[in-house]
Write an enzyme that holds these catalytic residues in place. Structure first.
Site, PDB file in Angstrom:
ATOM      1  N   ASP A  22      10.261  51.891  11.404  1.00  0.00           N
ATOM      2  CA  ASP A  22       9.202  52.902  11.583  1.00  0.00           C
ATOM      3  C   ASP A  22       8.105  52.948  10.505  1.00  0.00           C
ATOM      4  O   ASP A  22       8.409  52.873   9.314  1.00  0.00           O
ATOM      5  CB  ASP A  22       9.793  54.319  11.560  1.00  0.00           C
ATOM      6  CG  ASP A  22      11.000  54.495  12.416  1.00  0.00           C
ATOM      7  OD1 ASP A  22      11.426  53.539  13.077  1.00  0.00           O
ATOM      8  OD2 ASP A  22      11.544  55.623  12.420  1.00  0.00           O
ATOM      9  N   GLU A 194      13.503  61.303  18.456  1.00  0.00           N
ATOM     10  CA  GLU A 194      13.223  60.930  17.073  1.00  0.00           C
ATOM     11  C   GLU A 194      11.722  61.043  16.798  1.00  0.00           C
ATOM     12  O   GLU A 194      10.907  61.119  17.729  1.00  0.00           O
ATOM     13  CB  GLU A 194      13.653  59.471  16.819  1.00  0.00           C
ATOM     14  CG  GLU A 194      15.132  59.215  17.088  1.00  0.00           C
ATOM     15  CD  GLU A 194      15.585  57.798  16.741  1.00  0.00           C
ATOM     16  OE1 GLU A 194      16.629  57.678  16.095  1.00  0.00           O
ATOM     17  OE2 GLU A 194      14.921  56.819  17.116  1.00  0.00           O
TER      18      GLU A 194
HETATM   19  C1  FRU Z   1      13.663  55.703  14.410  1.00  0.00           C
HETATM   20  C2  FRU Z   1      14.732  55.999  13.380  1.00  0.00           C
HETATM   21  C3  FRU Z   1      14.504  57.348  12.764  1.00  0.00           C
HETATM   22  C4  FRU Z   1      15.183  57.221  11.426  1.00  0.00           C
HETATM   23  C5  FRU Z   1      14.900  55.789  11.065  1.00  0.00           C
HETATM   24  C6  FRU Z   1      15.974  55.139  10.269  1.00  0.00           C
HETATM   25  O1  FRU Z   1      13.482  54.351  14.673  1.00  0.00           O
HETATM   26  O2  FRU Z   1      16.006  55.909  13.972  1.00  0.00           O
HETATM   27  O3  FRU Z   1      14.982  58.420  13.543  1.00  0.00           O
HETATM   28  O4  FRU Z   1      14.684  58.131  10.488  1.00  0.00           O
HETATM   29  O5  FRU Z   1      14.695  55.087  12.277  1.00  0.00           O
HETATM   30  O6  FRU Z   1      15.589  53.872   9.803  1.00  0.00           O
END
Ligand code: FRU
Length: 479
Positions: A22, A194
């Site tokens: 992300d 998310e």
């Molecule tokens: C989304 C996610 C978020 C988390 C991160 C962990 O892709 O799962 O929810 O904070 O990646 O790397």
């Protein structure tokens, strides 16, 4: 594999080495666009989650900087946001305003923490009172996205909590009060929610009118399988978000397989006024199998968001940022009839920005479009299916499709143009295609891994003819 260095895109951000997911903490501050990102500095698989860091002056050229935030006694550093604390509401700064990062500490539980920087994001101090929001007893409690709410003069945080988004408020970024929650009975629920984002967006062409948009990433359960992103259009009164749509309605941000966890930049100057974001160009279904080395993971191009009125109602539209046009070379142009089995012009290029206008009215073809990344055998097909009324990207024979069983697929988005013309803007950059249909309300982003000899583009028409009114091909040269 031999194709690996070749797949490094030129106008899309990739880390020099190792794993990335992300985008995080995107903030514009003192002339720089910051892009932090979920990063494993020690390997090319997910792990040791830290915030990597890159900066850009123009949203096209990026400079990677040292890792900004590393795991600590409260756990790994998961996704989150950053804001400019102009008025020193936090009391963490002296004379000059600085940046505050708000992120999830993922250890025994997921909790929200903050860190601050007084040197334009180069070094960070974690707040001594972390976490600023303790875990209330839920497994999924993450990805805080914070903005300053003018009307109530306080910070608002959106937070992902499994099957819903919760909202918190704070006067100072340190003390947070829970306000409300949204979504357990709204939208798509094929997976965990998310990376939320909440912002006001003006309605294009209607001065003075704006709506609130709530963005939610969902994994799995996306439109192309696995990870996907949905949005809600409605109102936010400083406490609660209300969806204008009906609870069962689902609006997808991007109907390709590879656009996830996008959130918008904070701190864009009012004189600019754009709402900008980018997303992670991958999918949790196969992210760890992406065949590139020594990096794994790339971002989409930055995109400008808008709300447009369509025959079906208000829709979020996305367009590549205008800055990309500065690295276009002089265009090659073509227009003419394209027919099944007929001769078609062919151009070379693997880093292209193209616009096409196909005349749907009068077309006898059942589908038409462009073949890209092709050598006659491997091919990625991007086009319009007249019968199904869909914009599509087909990557079944796009090169290396062994990434996962789910990879060789066709992704499609319903679309009926109101004026009988199918308009597609197509960005391709070594390992990806981003397709923006019509005014940008139909978007498909897909990774592809063609062999280097698959470097030609040509129009196609299946089962009849179509007139390609306009085809512009710009080589992108970001070097
Ligand atoms: C989304 C996610 C978020 C988390 C991160 C962990 O892709 O799962 O929810 O904070 O990646 O790397």
């Amino acid at each position: 594999s031999a194709g690996t260095p070749y797949w490094r895109p030129t106008v899309h951000f990739t880390p020099e080495r190792n794993w990335m997911n992300d985008p995080n903490g995107m903030v514009h501050f003192q002339g720089e666009y910051h892009l932090f990102f979920q990063h494993n500095p020690h390997g090319d698989q997910w792990g040791n989650m830290s915030w990597g860091h890159a900066v850009s002056h123009d949203l096209v050229h990026w400079t990677e900087l040292p890792v900004a935030l590393s795991p600590d006694e409260l756990g790994a550093i998961f996704s989150g946001s950053a804001v400019v604390d102009h008025d020193n509401t936090s009391g963490l700064f002296d004379a000059e305003p600085g940046i505050v990062a708000i992120y999830t500490n993922a250890g025994q539980t997921q909790q929200q923490s903050i860190a601050y920087s007084t040197d334009r994001g180069r070094t960070w101090t974690k707040y001594a009172g972390n976490p600023v929001i303790e875990n209330p007893g839920v497994a999924d409690f993450r990805d805080p996205k914070v903005f300053w709410h003018d009307e109530t003069e306080r910070w608002i945080m959106s937070l992902a909590e499994g099957d819903r988004i919760s909202f918190y408020a704070s006067p100072d970024l340190l003390n947070w009060e829970r306000l409300s929650e949204f979504g357990s009975d709204q939208g798509a629920h094929g997976g965990v929610w998310e990376c939320p984002d909440l912002f006001r967006l003006p309605v294009e062409g209607q001065p003075g009118r704006s709506k609130w948009v709530l963005i939610v990433s969902i994994n799995p359960g996306g439109p192309a399988g696995g990870s996907g992103m949905q949005y809600f259009v409605g109102e936010f009164d400083g406490t609660r978000f209300r969806n204008d749509g009906s609870p069962g309605e689902v609006r997808w941000v991007d109907q390709g397989a590879d656009f996830y966890a996008a959130v918008t930049w904070a701190g864009i100057p009012e004189s600019d006024g754009r709402r900008l974001w980018l997303g992670w160009m991958s999918n949790w279904t196969y992210a760890s199998e992406i065949p590139t080395s020594p990096w794994r993971g790339s971002m989409s191009v930055p995109r400008e968001l808008s709300l447009i009125e369509t025959g079906a109602g208000l829709r979020v539209a996305q367009r590549p940022v205008a800055e990309l046009e500065r690295v276009r070379r002089r265009p090659r142009r073509w227009s003419g009839a394209v027919s099944d089995g007929g001769a078609a012009p062919e151009f070379r290029g693997s880093e292209l920005d193209m616009t096409t206008e196909f005349r749907l009215t009068g077309a006898s073809a059942t589908s038409f479009g462009l073949e890209v990344f092709t050598d006659g055998e491997q091919v990625t097909r991007i086009g319009y299916d007249v019968t199904a009324r869909q914009v599509f990207v087909e990557r079944t024979e796009s090169g290396d499709t062994t990434v996962s069983d789910a990879f060789p697929a066709r992704h499609a988005a319903e679309h009926v143009p109101d004026d009988g013309v199918v308009r597609l803007r197509i960005l391709m950059d070594r390992c990806c295609v981003e397709v923006f249909g019509d005014r940008g309300q139909v978007v498909l982003t897909d990774l592809v891994f063609p062999a280097p000899k698959g470097n030609r583009v040509r129009p196609f028409a299946d089962g009849g003819r179509v007139h390609l009114d306009s085809w512009e091909i710009y080589e992108l040269n970001a070097h």
